[in-house]
Design a protein around this motif. Structure first.
Motif, PDB file in Angstrom:
ATOM      1  N   PRO A 244       0.917  -1.283  -0.069  1.00 23.00           N
ATOM      2  CA  PRO A 244      -0.072   0.030  -0.292  1.00 23.00           C
ATOM      3  C   PRO A 244       0.770   1.316  -0.130  1.00 23.00           C
ATOM      4  O   PRO A 244       2.050   1.061   0.123  1.00 23.00           O
ATOM      5  N   GLY A 245       0.225   2.417  -0.121  1.00 17.09           N
ATOM      6  CA  GLY A 245       0.917   3.599  -0.148  1.00 17.09           C
ATOM      7  C   GLY A 245       1.244   4.683  -1.193  1.00 17.09           C
ATOM      8  O   GLY A 245       1.876   5.429  -1.218  1.00 17.09           O
ATOM      9  N   ALA A 246       0.711   4.158  -2.484  1.00 18.18           N
ATOM     10  CA  ALA A 246       1.098   4.599  -3.701  1.00 18.18           C
ATOM     11  C   ALA A 246       1.054   6.173  -3.682  1.00 18.18           C
ATOM     12  O   ALA A 246       1.915   7.017  -4.281  1.00 18.18           O
ATOM     13  N   PRO A 247      -0.014   6.528  -3.040  1.00 19.94           N
ATOM     14  CA  PRO A 247      -0.366   8.131  -3.513  1.00 19.94           C
ATOM     15  C   PRO A 247       0.330   9.025  -2.655  1.00 19.94           C
ATOM     16  O   PRO A 247      -0.315   9.858  -1.801  1.00 19.94           O
ATOM     17  N   LEU A 248       1.613   8.878  -2.469  1.00 25.72           N
ATOM     18  CA  LEU A 248       2.363   9.664  -1.417  1.00 25.72           C
ATOM     19  C   LEU A 248       3.013  10.896  -1.950  1.00 25.72           C
ATOM     20  O   LEU A 248       3.405  10.939  -3.125  1.00 25.72           O
TER      21      LEU A 248
END
Ligand code: AMP
Ligand code: MG
Length: 416
Positions: free
Chosen positions: A282-286
């Motif tokens: 998870p975490g793509a839109p950083l």
């Protein structure tokens, strides 16, 4: 453009430098990072001293002592720790000394009391094993001018003790980073409005808790700016609280939803956006940028995504600000208990429980891996790292895992 995990990490850390040094009293220095070498002004220990309770003698005088042919010597005096001898050890004499007491001139050995009769005016020595031993030379630990604790060291219990030993009543350390935390989302409330949650209208801002705790765990000071609504005006107002902070960490509102305002609001406030989107799950839109020189990390809102991106990007950033040199956790080789497959060519971080069995670290998934399942994060002690080019891993294969906290390195029984 989206960045690989490594590129994103490099870009973020390239924009972050250790905070300036301040002087603090030694008692407030625990956990902070030394900004300057601390040099010893003294010799430590300051005198040749005994490492045993026993008798200071000359080795030659006791070299032949055995149980059957003991050596008997007159005892000239007794020296306690904190006293100085008034006599020296001449040939054929002994001085009784306690651990830490100065070893009298003339002596080159201390015979432990257990190998004697413990006499106060005359001593019978029954063993020669300590001939030439048990004298700790002055300056053995530190010489004047030697670096006692080096710049960049984290001040833990041992460092604190060394610093105290060399008289460092105050030390220069990097300031503890103040980290502003801002949650965003119309659906969020804090615990004072749990009734709304019970009614099914709202959810608790768990990110404020996970991120706040993670900041403290990374050695920063958490400054909770609360929750902003999904409207630009709400942000501008709360952001004022970040003014004297060293980093801003937001959560949520950084994806592609119609009400994801975080990036735009920050830009309108003068932020420069350095990157957005990382090839990870998870975490793509950083998001990452700087707002009038203050680094901003925009973590995704999903609770697991926020924690995983914190671990990968925010924690090292905070540690760098603290002046730490080794800002990353070391991964661990683990063997998989389960088959694992990933659906997209992204670096995946899966919540696992690592357990040691006969010297091998085994990882099993905590269960379903949805990015909203925070309980599964709470059971994990590591993140299994699946590189983007490995779509399937079989049970028994080896992979890397990134420990969370030190859980993956702990075991139930003394491991000696
Ligand atoms: P967003 O990134 O704003 O699109 O949010 C993604 C998901 O994370 C949504 O399901 C949000 O409800 C949830 N979320 C966002 N912020 C928080 C927070 N502070 N605490 C718990 N969940 C959150
Ligand atoms: Mg949102």
């Amino acid at each position: 453009m989206a960045y690989s995990v490594r590129e994103a990490s490099e870009r973020i850390l390239a924009a972050i430098a250790p905070l300036p040094a301040i002087e603090v009293s030694l008692r407030d220095a625990l956990g902070l990072v030394l900004a300057q070498d601390v040099v010893s002004p003294i010799e430590h220990p300051p005198w040749d001293n005994s490492s045993m309770d026993g008798y200071a003698v000359r080795a030659a005088d006791v070299a032949l002592a055995t149980k059957d042919a003991p050596v008997v010597l007159p005892v000239l005096e007794t020296v306690r720790a904190g006293q100085r001898p008034t006599r020296s050890v001449e040939g054929g004499t002994a001085i009784r000394v306690m651990t830490g007491a100065p070893v009298p001139d003339g002596a080159d050995s201390v015979i432990r009391v257990e190998d004697t009769d413990g006499g106060e005016t005359r001593v019978t020595i029954r063993d020669a094993r300590d001939a030439g031993r048990n004298v700790r030379p002055r300056g053995e630990d530190l010489q004047p001018g030697a670096v006692a604790v080096a710049a960049g060291s984290v001040i833990g219990p041992a460092q604190l003790g060394v610093l105290a030993s060399v008289g460092a009543a105050t030390v220069k350390v990097h300031r503890r980073p103040r980290v502003a935390i801002l949650a965003s989302g119309d659906e969020l409330v804090d615990l004072d409005r749990f009734d709304d949650v019970r009614r099914g209208d709202r959810i608790v801002t768990s990110n404020s808790y996970t991120i706040g705790a993670s900041v403290i765990g990374a050695g920063g000071e958490a400054v909770d700016l609360g929750i902003v609504r999904d409207d630009p005006a709400s942000y501008a107002e709360r952001m004022a609280g970040a003014r004297d902070c060293d980093v801003l960490i937001t959560s949520g509102g950084v994806s592609v939803g119609a009400f994801d305002f975080t990036k735009d609001v920050l830009k309108s406030l003068g932020a420069e956006l350095h990157l957005w989107r990382v090839l990870m799950r998870p975490g793509a839109p950083l998001g990452f940028g700087t707002l009038h020189g203050m680094p901003w990390l925009g973590l995704p809102g999903n609770p697991v995504s926020a924690m995983v991106t914190f671990e990968l990007f925010a924690r090292p950033a905070i540690r760098r600000l603290r002046g730490e040199r080794q800002v990353f956790r070391k991964t661990l080789d683990v063997r998989l208990r389960d088959d694992v497959s990933i659906a997209a060519p992204l670096t995946h971080f899966m919540r696992v429980i690592v357990e040691w069995d006969n010297g091998t670290a085994w990882a099993r998934l905590t269960g379903p891996q949805g990015s909203g399942l925070l309980t599964s994060m709470s059971r994990a002690n590591a993140l299994l790292v699946i590189p983007p080019d490995r779509t399937t891993l079989r049970a028994g294969e080896t992979a890397h895992a990134l420990p969370i906290g030190d859980g993956a390195l702990s075991v139930m029984q003394l491991d000696l």
